[in-house]
Design an enzyme around this catalytic site. Structure first.
Site, PDB file in Angstrom:
ATOM      1  N   THR A   1       0.880  -1.180   0.000  1.00 36.91           N
ATOM      2  CA  THR A   1       0.000   0.000   0.000  1.00 36.91           C
ATOM      3  C   THR A   1       0.914   1.226   0.000  1.00 36.91           C
ATOM      4  OG1 THR A   1      -0.245  -0.206   2.404  1.00 36.91           O
ATOM      5  CG2 THR A   1      -2.023  -1.070   1.037  1.00 36.91           C
TER       6      THR A   1
ATOM      7  N   LYS B   1       3.556  -6.921   4.456  1.00 39.19           N
ATOM      8  CA  LYS B   1       3.384  -5.539   4.051  1.00 39.19           C
ATOM      9  C   LYS B   1       3.254  -4.711   5.315  1.00 39.19           C
ATOM     10  CE  LYS B   1       0.287  -3.102   3.779  1.00 39.19           C
ATOM     11  NZ  LYS B   1      -0.130  -1.952   4.669  1.00 39.19           N
TER      12      LYS B   1
ATOM     13  N   THR C   1       1.386  -3.847  13.402  1.00 39.63           N
ATOM     14  CA  THR C   1       0.295  -3.632  12.456  1.00 39.63           C
ATOM     15  C   THR C   1       0.721  -3.832  11.021  1.00 39.63           C
ATOM     16  OG1 THR C   1       0.789  -1.372  12.993  1.00 39.63           O
ATOM     17  CG2 THR C   1      -1.284  -2.198  13.730  1.00 39.63           C
TER      18      THR C   1
ATOM     19  N   GLU D   1       7.234   4.547   7.060  1.00 39.52           N
ATOM     20  CA  GLU D   1       6.853   5.739   6.306  1.00 39.52           C
ATOM     21  C   GLU D   1       7.720   6.929   6.690  1.00 39.52           C
ATOM     22  OE1 GLU D   1       2.159   4.585   5.637  1.00 39.52           O
ATOM     23  OE2 GLU D   1       2.725   5.862   7.321  1.00 39.52           O
TER      24      GLU D   1
ATOM     25  N   ASN E   1       0.866  10.483   5.802  1.00 41.00           N
ATOM     26  CA  ASN E   1      -0.365  10.131   6.490  1.00 41.00           C
ATOM     27  C   ASN E   1      -1.425  11.227   6.420  1.00 41.00           C
ATOM     28  OD1 ASN E   1      -0.211   7.375   7.957  1.00 41.00           O
ATOM     29  ND2 ASN E   1       1.830   8.249   8.123  1.00 41.00           N
TER      30      ASN E   1
ATOM     31  N   SER F   1      -6.146  10.433  -0.252  1.00 42.20           N
ATOM     32  CA  SER F   1      -6.143  11.047  -1.575  1.00 42.20           C
ATOM     33  C   SER F   1      -5.178  10.324  -2.506  1.00 42.20           C
ATOM     34  CB  SER F   1      -5.771  12.511  -1.490  1.00 42.20           C
ATOM     35  OG  SER F   1      -4.521  12.695  -0.885  1.00 42.20           O
TER      36      SER F   1
END
Length: 440
Positions: A188, A210, A221, A307, A435, A440
């Protein structure tokens, strides 16, 4: 304790696919990140994989992944503890219960939509994912279901059903046409696919995960699974997985947030001829430790792709009164936003480590605690505090260490013989950007 530095794991314990996949799809990444994408693998017998695009993702990237065994598997799984368990989690739990952790033929996964907080319709959709697999494999309740992506949106089943059928037709035992495609379909916000294999002479393992954000135990998570061609009794497989997850996927943190979809599963099909049915069999402990080392390696890839992360941090808390207390301390420090932002700023503000430790809820005697930076280039470690007494820190040397992409922090509680490892990363400006714009 088994969990050691990745580079020190014996090749006979974790034989990873040799690296360097410089494809056009990942040429924009740093050489360091590209080095974690395998160009080949040693895959377990009897398993095939695939990944295709069915249009769930707006960008047209792969969003359906299958891993299927040609024979029935014993299965085990560990799921999120979040109260808002996603529909695929609930359906997978019921599948394992109904089957007694036996007769599972595969895992069906979609990305781009989490199918979480979607009410009864979400359950219906997750069950339909499994039903499609049942029709393809010819066996009832044959697959575990996984979903990842945006929460609160219903799956587009008019796209997903033909996508699963297409993926089944594309199944392959090969690295490039099968397994790598599946790993890419899991992604993702990930920047690279997370796929590893292990060849242990008598049997093999493969794993895909992932995760890049919303990473924190309990579970860590993410989505992930491992498969092996050993034959492991269901109860032993579950016990081994729980042990492994506690020391791997539940020992990583990126942002302290917990998802609704976390699932780590393992399937064992017995195609190698190796049979492990008794806990007293020495082969069981060997399998458990191999699975743990393997899971730790896969979990570390998730942290490396955090991230916006610029640093991969190994936190080793030793001298604990128990494994549980050492792990609790490591988890608390790894989640501290002040510690993580200091690491991003390359600021040797080790006082933040002590402050976090001090309110972790773990028994601490300040006069016994030591903190040390251990450089990833194996040069001389830099003590910051020894038994409660601050060292005169060479700030220039500290800055050199903190510029490295990999950092090892050692915290000695000085209270016992137990230790725990935790893997985390820094927290950057880019994390906020990613985040803030996620939907979007």
């Amino acid at each position: 304790m088994l969990l050691t530095r990745l580079s020190s794991l014996p090749r006979s314990t974790v034989s990873t696919s040799q690296r360097f996949w410089y494809s056009t799809g990942y040429s924009h990444l740093s050489a360091r990140k590209q080095s974690f994408i395998p160009s080949s693998g040693h895959y377990p017998l009897g398993f095939r994989a695939s990944g295709v695009s069915c249009g769930i993702k707006k960008n047209g990237n792969k969003d359906v992944a299958l891993v299927v065994s040609d024979r029935p598997c014993t299965a085990a799984a560990v799921f999120t503890t979040n109260a808002f368990k996603a529909a695929p989690v609930l359906v997978s739990q019921q599948t394992l219960k109904d089957n007694g952790n036996n007769n599972i033929y595969g895992v069906v996964t979609n990305s781009g939509c989490a199918n979480a907080v979607t009410g009864q319709q979400g359950i219906v959709n997750a069950e339909r994912m499994r039903a499609v697999m049942d029709s393809l494999t010819g066996h009832p309740k044959s697959a575990l279901t996984m979903s990842t992506g945006v929460i609160g949106q219903q799956l587009q089943m008019d796209k997903l059903v033909p996508g699963i059928e297409q993926a089944y037709g594309a199944l392959s035992k090969e690295h490039g046409t099968g397994w790598m495609q599946a790993a890419e379909a899991y992604m993702t916000t990930d920047t690279f696919p997370k796929l590893i294999t292990g060849d242990f002479d008598d049997y093999r393992m493969a794993g895909i995960a992932k995760g890049a954000g919303m990473i924190h135990p309990n579970m860590a998570t993410l989505l992930g699974f491992m498969v092996t061609d050993a034959n492991v009794a269901p109860a032993l497989l579950q016990k081994a997985l729980t042990y492994a997850v506690d020391r791997s996927f539940n020992a990583i943190s990126i942002d302290g947030d917990m998802s609704t979809n976390d699932t780590i599963s393992v399937l064992a099909n017995g195609a190698s001829g190796v049979v492990i049915k008794d806990e007293s069999d020495p082969a069981y402990l060997l399998f458990r430790d191999r699975l743990t080392g393997f899971a730790a390696q896969l979990a570390q890839l998730v942290v490396r792709d955090g991230e916006g992360a610029t640093k991969f941090v190994t936190l080793h808390v030793k001298g604990g009164e128990s494994f549980e207390s050492a792990k609790k301390a490591a988890s608390h420090i790894s989640t501290s936003k002040l510690v993580k932002t200091a690491l991003y700023g390359q600021d040797a503000n080790w006082g933040r480590i002590c402050a976090s430790l001090g309110h972790s809820g773990v028994h601490v005697v300040p006069s016994k605690v030591s903190v040390t930076f251990v450089p990833s280039d194996k040069s001389t470690p830099l003590p910051l505090m020894i038994k409660g007494e601050p060292e005169v820190v060479d700030e220039a040397r500290a800055a050199e260490i903190l510029k490295m992409e990999d950092l090892w922090i050692e915290v000695d509680l000085g209270l016992g013989a137990s230790d725990a490892m935790f893997w985390t990363c820094d927290l950057s400006h880019e994390y906020v950007t990613i985040n803030a714009d996620y939907r979007s």
